[in-house]
Write an enzyme that holds these catalytic residues in place. Structure first.
Site, short mmCIF file in Angstrom:
data_model
loop_
_atom_site.label_atom_id
_atom_site.label_comp_id
_atom_site.label_asym_id
_atom_site.label_seq_id
_atom_site.Cartn_x
_atom_site.Cartn_y
_atom_site.Cartn_z
N ASP A 75 -84.45 -40.73 -155.47
CA ASP A 75 -83.49 -41.81 -155.19
C ASP A 75 -82.09 -41.47 -155.70
OD1 ASP A 75 -84.73 -42.12 -157.75
OD2 ASP A 75 -83.99 -44.16 -157.89
N HIS A 76 -81.93 -40.23 -156.24
CA HIS A 76 -80.61 -39.75 -156.67
C HIS A 76 -80.23 -38.43 -156.00
CE1 HIS A 76 -80.32 -42.81 -159.89
NE2 HIS A 76 -81.62 -42.81 -159.67
N ASP A 161 -79.97 -43.21 -164.71
CA ASP A 161 -81.19 -43.96 -165.02
C ASP A 161 -81.51 -43.63 -166.48
OD1 ASP A 161 -81.51 -44.99 -162.50
OD2 ASP A 161 -83.17 -43.68 -161.94
N ASP A 193 -77.70 -48.99 -165.34
CA ASP A 193 -79.00 -49.12 -164.64
C ASP A 193 -79.61 -50.51 -164.88
OD1 ASP A 193 -81.64 -48.78 -163.74
OD2 ASP A 193 -82.18 -47.32 -165.30
N SER A 364 -92.56 -47.48 -167.89
CA SER A 364 -91.37 -47.36 -167.07
C SER A 364 -90.41 -46.33 -167.67
CB SER A 364 -90.69 -48.71 -166.99
OG SER A 364 -89.44 -48.58 -166.34
N GLY A 365 -89.62 -45.72 -166.82
CA GLY A 365 -88.58 -44.80 -167.27
C GLY A 365 -87.24 -45.50 -167.44
N HIS A 366 -87.25 -46.81 -167.28
CA HIS A 366 -85.98 -47.55 -167.30
C HIS A 366 -85.91 -48.50 -168.48
CE1 HIS A 366 -84.97 -46.26 -163.16
NE2 HIS A 366 -86.27 -46.30 -162.99
N HIS A 388 -77.87 -49.93 -159.74
CA HIS A 388 -79.28 -49.58 -159.59
C HIS A 388 -80.19 -50.81 -159.68
CE1 HIS A 388 -78.33 -45.33 -161.32
NE2 HIS A 388 -77.61 -45.63 -160.26
#
Ligand SMILES: [Zn+2]
Ligand SMILES: [Zn+2]
Length: 547
Positions: A75-76, A161, A193, A364-366, A388
């Site tokens: 998505d990047h 992110d 983000d 999650s990575g966020h 984002h």
């Protein structure tokens, strides 16, 4: 536009999850941050993926000083070859991100002409009037960076992110010192983000996955299949370490998984000792309790490995009742239904299925809310722009900004295509430019529009009816009975009466003297079918010569 105005032009990722892309413009100079794709939702039939509408940049390609990529997720990065075809600007990325981009450019035949530059967290690059500093942020892929972009109008910080993980898989936490230092210097605007803006608290560290994997590995009687994104390099590393601890070998299923692991290993971002990784055909011959298979397809995509295993249509191997399937991922908004269907089908085949609702096999990575607030406190920006995320995430992120004292009038909730302008330290909303979807469908880019999508939807929902009218070439009169064929509309044996009245209707219409019989048949049969079945099949009328 004034020389002294800095413009943020969001082209993707604001108002949606995916296809992140932002242009930052000062005078005759533009930087592009990220070039992502988005995967189609359920109702976008036949679409492979979606890229941002970057038409805004097409007549400004000579002004683009650089394309900055924050990290290696699709998505990047996924639209990089589409962007590069139009805008041949130099690319700046960290080593792993660059490696993953090179694979894409290679496939697109653009690698030899691309101007790729490797940067490291801590580096500074001058591009026209901009000074760009790259700083390390934690995420679910190594080597992610945020950007500090200095311009004559002020300093912009872009988070990429990120999360604040103190015990990340690669041992490299977010660079808090740098964030504090940027805050000291004074930041005109923070772009951050918003993916998890609805989630209170802190996102757990990736470290919580290791004990969860240990539990799964101890209990599994046979093979373990771990489903994750091919670009979730950190998760692949955790699976490899668990395999090591439990004396199993690891094998990769799917080309994207194989390609990404090769690059990450080559560049030293993935530790996988020789012998631990074995080719799939070898792994399939080994004792099941000695094997871990890394698979793609955590979003329920029917063409992915897990999707094919779920429907027993995978070519190389089938699911065994003694298999344990671990979904180490979370559904992207919009995919929940497909993911649940996949889980049910895997269960139907007798496999054990473990997913994040049952055990912490995914984090999650966020950043969650507390991390978002900490970022704002460290940066203390004059203005805040949530990026984002869907509109609900952007709104919630702005509310968090207000809660720590950034006033609403210095926060901008905007979606793709709404330009923000900064002049003399003040922000205002500027013009609207196109910021929609460009569908990629097979080899076609952008030639599938909403009309085709509506037709596909209608076909998928209600099927079609084909009516063949044989017409006398001289008089135009109907010859014989109209032929009716149908697919996906009604079960033909049940439809005899319906089609009898349809043929009757056609004869009535043909007895009139007006022109345009095919159009009238199309319209009137549409009405008839709706009245009788409450369905709206696509009605296609063709004419042939009936002598
Ligand atoms: Zn990411
Ligand atoms: Zn992302």
């Amino acid at each position: 536009m004034s020389e002294k105005t800095l413009r943020l032009v969001p082209l993707g990722g604001l108002g949606e999850v995916g296809k992140n892309m932002m242009a930052i413009e000062y005078g005759d100079n533009i930087l592009v941050v990220d070039t992502g794709i988005m995967f189609p939702e359920n109702d976008m039939l036949g679409i492979d993926y979606i890229i941002p509408d970057f038409g805004y940049l097409k007549d400004k390609k000579n002004k683009v000083r650089g394309i900055l990529i924050t990290h290696g997720h699709e998505d990047h990065t996924g639209a990089i070859h589409h962007v590069l075809e139009e805008i041949p600007a130099p690319i700046y990325a960290t080593a792993l991100t660059r490696g993953l981009i090179e694979v894409k450019l290679q496939r697109g035949g653009l690698l030899k002409d691309a101007r790729l530059n490797t940067v490291q967290a801590g580096d500074t690059v001058r591009l026209g009037p901009f000074k760009v500093e790259f700083f390390h942020v934690c995420h679910s892929i190594p080597d992610g960076v945020g950007l500090a972009i200095d311009s004559p109008a002020g300093l912009i910080v872009h988070s990429g992110d990120f999360k604040f993980d103190h015990t990340p898989v690669d041992g490299w936490p977010t660079d808090f010192g740098k964030l504090a230092e940027l805050g000291q210097r004074g930041v005109l605007a923070l772009l951050a983000d918003s993916t998890n803006a609805e989630r209170p608290g802190w996102t757990p560290s990736e470290a919580v996955i290791d004990p969860a994997f240990d539990d799964v590995f101890r209990a599994a009687p046979g093979r373990i299949l771990i489903g994750t994104f091919a670009s979730l390099i950190s998760r692949i590393q955790q699976a490899a370490r668990a395999a090591e601890r439990h004396d199993r070998v690891l094998s990769l299923v799917g080309t994207s998984m194989v390609d990404n692991v090769r690059i990450a290993r080559q560049l030293g971002y993935l530790e996988l000792p020789e012998g631990r990784l074995v080719p799939l055909d070898e792994a399939l011959k080994m004792k099941p309790e000695k094997v871990v298979l890394m698979c793609t397809g955590t979003q329920g995509e029917p063409s992915s490995i897990l999707g094919r295993l779920a429907t027993a249509t995978n070519r190389q191997f089938d699911l065994l009742p003694s298999d344990t399937v671990v979904l180490s991922s979370h559904p992207i908004p919009g995919n929940e239904e497909m993911v649940h269907r996949t889980i049910n089908r895997l269960l139907q085949q007798g496999a054990e299925v473990i997913y994040d609702a049952l055990a912490p096999v995914h984090v999650s990575g966020h950043a969650s809310q507390e991390e978002m607030k900490l970022l704002m406190q460290l940066i203390r920006p004059q203005h805040f722009v949530p990026i984002h995320g869907e509109l609900r995430h952007l709104k919630q992120h702005a509310a968090l900004a207000r809660s720590i004292g950034i006033p609403a009038e210095r926060t901008a909730i905007v979606e793709n295509g709404t330009v923000l302008e900064f002049r003399d330290g003040r922000m205002q909303v500027g013009e609207r430019i196109p910021g929609g979807y460009v569908f990629v469908d097979g080899r076609g880019v952008g030639d599938i529009g909403p009309a085709v999508m509506r037709e596909r939807e209608s076909l998928a929902r209600d099927g079609f009816v084909l009516v063949n009218l044989r017409l006398n070439s001289k008089t135009g009169a109907l010859v014989g009975e109209p032929e009716i064929h149908t697919r996906g509309f009604v079960f033909t044996p049940d439809a005899d009466a319906l089609f009898r009245s349809a043929r009757q209707k056609v004869r009535e219409l043909a007895s009139g003297k007006e022109n345009g019989l095919p159009e009238r048949v199309e319209r009137e049969l549409g009405k008839l079918f709706y009245a009788e079945t409450k369905r709206r099949p696509m009605v296609l009328v063709v004419t042939s010569n009936g002598a």
